[in-house]
Design a protein around this motif. Structure first.
Motif, PDB file in Angstrom:
ATOM      1  N   ILE A 117       0.771  -1.167   0.154  1.00 10.92           N
ATOM      2  CA  ILE A 117      -0.033   0.038  -0.057  1.00 10.92           C
ATOM      3  C   ILE A 117       0.900   1.170   0.032  1.00 10.92           C
ATOM      4  O   ILE A 117       0.362   2.407  -0.586  1.00 10.92           O
ATOM      5  N   HIS A 118       1.986   1.191   0.620  1.00  8.58           N
ATOM      6  CA  HIS A 118       3.010   2.216   0.575  1.00  8.58           C
ATOM      7  C   HIS A 118       3.610   2.543  -0.894  1.00  8.58           C
ATOM      8  O   HIS A 118       3.998   3.697  -0.975  1.00  8.58           O
ATOM      9  N   LEU A 119       3.435   1.783  -1.824  1.00 13.49           N
ATOM     10  CA  LEU A 119       3.925   2.041  -2.964  1.00 13.49           C
ATOM     11  C   LEU A 119       2.794   2.753  -3.855  1.00 13.49           C
ATOM     12  O   LEU A 119       3.081   3.188  -4.954  1.00 13.49           O
ATOM     13  N   LEU A 120       1.665   2.575  -3.347  1.00 15.53           N
ATOM     14  CA  LEU A 120       0.509   3.270  -4.398  1.00 15.53           C
ATOM     15  C   LEU A 120       0.562   4.802  -4.216  1.00 15.53           C
ATOM     16  O   LEU A 120       1.007   5.522  -3.120  1.00 15.53           O
ATOM     17  N   PRO A 121       0.189   5.488  -5.214  1.00 10.53           N
ATOM     18  CA  PRO A 121       0.038   6.874  -5.218  1.00 10.53           C
ATOM     19  C   PRO A 121      -1.034   7.184  -4.069  1.00 10.53           C
ATOM     20  O   PRO A 121      -2.179   6.625  -3.881  1.00 10.53           O
ATOM     21  N   THR A 122      -0.675   8.187  -3.228  1.00  9.66           N
ATOM     22  CA  THR A 122      -1.700   8.583  -2.010  1.00  9.66           C
ATOM     23  C   THR A 122      -2.721   9.116  -2.681  1.00  9.66           C
ATOM     24  O   THR A 122      -3.959   9.234  -1.833  1.00  9.66           O
ATOM     25  N   ARG A 123      -2.883   9.936  -3.766  1.00  8.38           N
ATOM     26  CA  ARG A 123      -3.866  10.798  -4.495  1.00  8.38           C
ATOM     27  C   ARG A 123      -3.895  10.772  -5.839  1.00  8.38           C
ATOM     28  O   ARG A 123      -2.690  10.704  -6.352  1.00  8.38           O
ATOM     29  N   PRO A 124      -4.686  11.278  -6.575  1.00  8.59           N
ATOM     30  CA  PRO A 124      -4.706  11.416  -8.271  1.00  8.59           C
ATOM     31  C   PRO A 124      -3.881  12.665  -8.409  1.00  8.59           C
ATOM     32  O   PRO A 124      -3.812  13.477  -7.646  1.00  8.59           O
ATOM     33  N   SER A 125      -3.287  12.654  -9.537  1.00  3.86           N
ATOM     34  CA  SER A 125      -2.412  13.992 -10.005  1.00  3.86           C
ATOM     35  C   SER A 125      -2.659  14.076 -11.427  1.00  3.86           C
ATOM     36  O   SER A 125      -2.750  12.970 -12.181  1.00  3.86           O
ATOM     37  N   LEU A 126      -1.905  15.249 -12.017  1.00  2.00           N
ATOM     38  CA  LEU A 126      -2.035  15.254 -13.469  1.00  2.00           C
ATOM     39  C   LEU A 126      -1.166  14.387 -14.229  1.00  2.00           C
ATOM     40  O   LEU A 126      -1.531  13.629 -15.092  1.00  2.00           O
ATOM     41  N   PRO A 127      -0.125  14.183 -13.851  1.00  2.00           N
ATOM     42  CA  PRO A 127       0.694  13.274 -14.472  1.00  2.00           C
ATOM     43  C   PRO A 127       0.302  11.939 -14.598  1.00  2.00           C
ATOM     44  O   PRO A 127       0.339  11.171 -15.640  1.00  2.00           O
ATOM     45  N   LEU A 128      -0.009  11.458 -13.332  1.00  2.00           N
ATOM     46  CA  LEU A 128      -0.648  10.169 -13.359  1.00  2.00           C
ATOM     47  C   LEU A 128      -1.804   9.772 -14.004  1.00  2.00           C
ATOM     48  O   LEU A 128      -1.874   8.759 -14.700  1.00  2.00           O
ATOM     49  N   GLU A 129      -2.800  10.808 -14.073  1.00  2.00           N
ATOM     50  CA  GLU A 129      -4.121  10.657 -14.853  1.00  2.00           C
ATOM     51  C   GLU A 129      -3.710  10.648 -16.182  1.00  2.00           C
ATOM     52  O   GLU A 129      -4.428  10.127 -16.948  1.00  2.00           O
ATOM     53  N   LEU A 130      -2.653  11.616 -16.663  1.00  2.00           N
ATOM     54  CA  LEU A 130      -2.387  11.536 -17.876  1.00  2.00           C
ATOM     55  C   LEU A 130      -1.769  10.179 -18.740  1.00  2.00           C
ATOM     56  O   LEU A 130      -2.169   9.892 -19.744  1.00  2.00           O
ATOM     57  N   LEU A 131      -0.994   9.435 -17.568  1.00  2.00           N
ATOM     58  CA  LEU A 131      -0.140   8.419 -18.135  1.00  2.00           C
ATOM     59  C   LEU A 131      -1.432   7.156 -18.259  1.00  2.00           C
ATOM     60  O   LEU A 131      -1.368   6.614 -19.006  1.00  2.00           O
ATOM     61  N   LEU A 132      -2.343   7.181 -17.192  1.00  2.00           N
ATOM     62  CA  LEU A 132      -3.330   5.971 -17.105  1.00  2.00           C
ATOM     63  C   LEU A 132      -4.380   6.320 -17.975  1.00  2.00           C
ATOM     64  O   LEU A 132      -5.280   5.447 -18.269  1.00  2.00           O
TER      65      LEU A 132
END
Length: 286
Positions: A117-132
């Protein structure tokens, strides 16, 4: 058309099982990890209104039990499939082949109830959402086309019971698979909150129809049918091949998800500055 075929060939490794003894495609694994991450954000209160009063920061929110979260997860993934199976008097897919159910449950347990769980992003972000946005578009397009419309048009065998291929069923079946039961789990009964509570579905609230996840099935399904048609139940079309049509729908849906990411996390200047590692100075408040 040639470029769309080439792109489909490039994506083929993502859509094919990794090994006969491990019958899961990479897109299945990515989809399970993605859904689990979203559930984790909801369960930990990332999207809840943040308290503004001083001294209330750092309060840890209670979360639902793992069994409740898994129940909600199964409703999201298999609710529509189970409902359609009841309509046709057939066995739901998760009872015939439970591989996907086991995969989604196992990944959610690993990601939320172990040190992973510590490897999961703690909240959504612009770079993460653009990638996914890319795997999101691939997985959602397959659900709205190859796994919903194609079985109606071309049943695997004459003995398999399916709904008749009509203009209504060809639009309604993908919608049922993608929207209502996800809404039941996420908002109507709040399966990912510690206590279940009945609320108005987000889709029925003001501006709920504007949610991308709500209207994209109503866009992608007719687009796909128009590209491959004319077919049974759909009298107009361009006569494209299935592969080219699927890839075209993926591109359209990727643009929709990218626009959503920018609208939610990136239309402000500070969002883009943060994405590139530039942080503006915070204004002093008295």
């Amino acid at each position: 058309m040639t470029s769309l075929n080439s792109l489909h060939d490039t994506l083929s490794p993502l859509l094919s099982p990794l090994h006969p003894s491990f019958p899961f495609a990479p897109i299945d694994i990515i989809g399970a990890m993605r859904l689990s991450s979203v559930i984790n954000w909801i369960a930990t209160g990332v999207f809840d209104p943040q308290p503004t009063a001083k001294g209330k920061k750092g309060i840890k929110k209670d979360r639902a039990s793992i069994w409740q979260e898994l129940a909600g997860l199964m409703i999201v993934v298999f609710g529509g499939d189970t409902f359609l199976a009841m309509c046709t008097g057939t066995t739901p897919s998760w009872l015939v082949t439970p591989n996907i159910a086991v995969l989604f449950c196992a990944i959610h347990i690993l990601q939320t109830r172990t040190p992973f769980i510590h490897l999961l992003p703690t909240r959504p972000s612009l770079p993460l959402e653009l990638l996914l946005a890319i795997p999101d578009a691939i997985g959602r397009t397959l659900l709205l086309t190859r796994f919903s419309i194609i079985p109606l048009l071309y049943p695997s065998s004459p003995s398999v019971k399916t709904l008749p291929a009509t203009s209504v069923s060809l639009i309604l079946v993908p919608f049922i698979l993608a929207v209502p039961f996800a809404s039941i789990a996420f908002s109507t009964f709040n399966f990912f909150s510690p206590s279940l509570k009945l609320t108005t579905p987000v889709e029925l609230k003001a501006y709920g129809w504007m949610l991308v996840d709500t209207w994209c099935p109503l866009l992608i399904s007719p687009l796909f049918l128009t590209l491959i048609g004319p077919v049974e139940g759909w009298d107009i079309g361009l006569g494209w091949g299935e592969n080219e049509s699927v890839v075209c729908c993926m591109v359209v849906l990727w643009a929709c998800f990218t626009g959503r990411a920018i609208y939610n996390f990136g239309y402000r200047k500070e969002h883009w500055l943060e994405m590139f590692g530039v942080r503006g100075e915070k204004k002093k408040t008295e």
